[in-house]
Write an enzyme that holds these catalytic residues in place. Structure first.
Site, short mmCIF file in Angstrom:
data_model
loop_
_atom_site.label_atom_id
_atom_site.label_comp_id
_atom_site.label_asym_id
_atom_site.label_seq_id
_atom_site.Cartn_x
_atom_site.Cartn_y
_atom_site.Cartn_z
N HIS A 14 0.86 -1.18 0.00
CA HIS A 14 0.00 0.00 0.00
C HIS A 14 0.90 1.23 0.00
O HIS A 14 1.76 1.38 0.87
CB HIS A 14 -0.92 -0.01 1.22
CG HIS A 14 -1.91 -1.13 1.19
ND1 HIS A 14 -2.19 -1.92 2.30
CD2 HIS A 14 -2.67 -1.62 0.19
CE1 HIS A 14 -3.09 -2.82 1.98
NE2 HIS A 14 -3.40 -2.67 0.70
N HIS A 106 3.13 -4.01 6.59
CA HIS A 106 2.00 -3.08 6.56
C HIS A 106 1.95 -2.27 7.85
O HIS A 106 2.49 -2.68 8.88
CB HIS A 106 0.68 -3.85 6.41
CG HIS A 106 0.50 -4.45 5.06
ND1 HIS A 106 -0.29 -3.89 4.09
CD2 HIS A 106 1.02 -5.58 4.52
CE1 HIS A 106 -0.26 -4.65 3.00
NE2 HIS A 106 0.54 -5.68 3.24
N GLU A 167 1.90 -6.26 10.68
CA GLU A 167 0.99 -5.11 10.71
C GLU A 167 1.20 -4.38 12.03
O GLU A 167 1.02 -4.95 13.11
CB GLU A 167 -0.46 -5.60 10.63
CG GLU A 167 -1.50 -4.52 10.55
CD GLU A 167 -1.83 -4.12 9.12
OE1 GLU A 167 -1.77 -2.91 8.83
OE2 GLU A 167 -2.16 -5.01 8.31
#
Length: 296
Positions: A14, A106, A167
């Site tokens: 992302h 992430h 994450e």
């Protein structure tokens, strides 16, 4: 025991989650930091165009493009759909991968702390979860739709023989935080240490049971008949990732002053609470159940 040789560390899946991008830069400058005697570790910037424009994605969410039927569909021609095919050939392909382990980096705007997402289950993952929790007790283990077959799973990490997502949050989009950067780097190093010890059959004595959370469903923000938002996450739920949500607890606060409570019939746990990236789908939070991973 299946050995782990080729490891791919992926960042920038992302484009506005920049911790992974800068860690890749650090490791490319000092590759010895991510090498281990039994591992051949490489890095990959997944979505360079999205990073350049500081957006999550250009056309589609790249981390939703890796189901096998999508990878094999030539009619899917968006930027991320094509990028997924390139990545699949570089570190996959799915079903016959070059990479024994994929570590996808992430960050989240939610207050999840350091979290290890495991999209598959099995002996390797059970031992990894136990090792991570032993070395980094602050890490939360998140079993993310691990009931799905690897072929149908859409996450980038699933193109490898094994794959996990690191994450860490909270951190705003397109922002670096020192603590999040350090926690991400520490988690990656701990995973690499585990893989090497796993290869050498030299793991320490691991706990038999590891607490984890397993995804159940996502809840949407309250909307009116026009699809417009009429409320928000209640303050008692905000920043309460992996905390209990009991039947009757406040869940949403409407703009008209009304409080909507959780209507489920059992205690669940929240994750990705008020995640900014999910606002385009009006998602409010994920609901989890608490589980125990057995290491045998």
């Amino acid at each position: 025991m299946v050995s782990i040789n080729k490891v791919a560390i992926v960042g920038g899946t992302h484009g506005n989650e920049i911790t992974g991008y800068y860690l890749l830069q650090k490791w490319q400058d000092s590759p010895e930091l991510i090498q281990r005697p039994s591992l051949n570790t490489s890095t990959l910037l997944a979505n360079p165009k999205a990073y350049e424009i500081s957006r999550r994605y250009v056309d589609q969410d790249l981390n939703r493009q890796f189901a096998r039927h999508n990878l094999e569909d030539p009619t899917l021609g968006g930027y991320e759909q094509n990028r997924a095919k390139v990545i699949n050939q570089a570190i996959g392909p799915k079903g016959n991968p070059k990479s024994d382990l994929v570590i996808d980096l992430h960050t989240t705007t939610s207050n999840m702390g350091p979290t290890l997402l495991m999209p598959q289950s099995g002996e390797f993952y059970n031992k990894l979860a136990a090792y991570i929790k032993m070395q980094m007790p602050s890490v939360t283990i998140f079993r993310d739709e691990d009931h799905k077959s690897n072929d149908e799973h859409h996450l980038l990490a699933t193109v490898g023989k094994y794959g996990v997502i690191v994450e860490v949050g909270p951190v705003p989009q397109a922002v670096l935080r020192h603590d999040v950067f350090q926690q991400t780097e520490q988690m990656v190093n701990t995973i690499l240490d585990f893989a090497h010890l796993y290869n050498e059959n030299n793991l320490p004595d691991l706990p038999r049971e590891t607490e984890a959370f397993r995804f159940l469903q996502s809840l949407t923000l309250p909307l009116n008949e026009k699809g417009e938002r009429i409320g928000m996450i209640h303050q008692s739920v905000q920043d309460s990732d992996f905390k209990a949500l009991n039947p009757g607890d406040p869940l949403f606060q409407l703009f008209n002053g009304e409080t909507i409570t959780y209507a489920g019939d059992k205690t669940v746990y929240t994750a990705f609470v008020n995640e900014a990236a999910y606002y385009d789908k009006n998602l409010a939070t994920s609901l989890m159940e608490k589980v125990v991973i057995i290491n045998e």
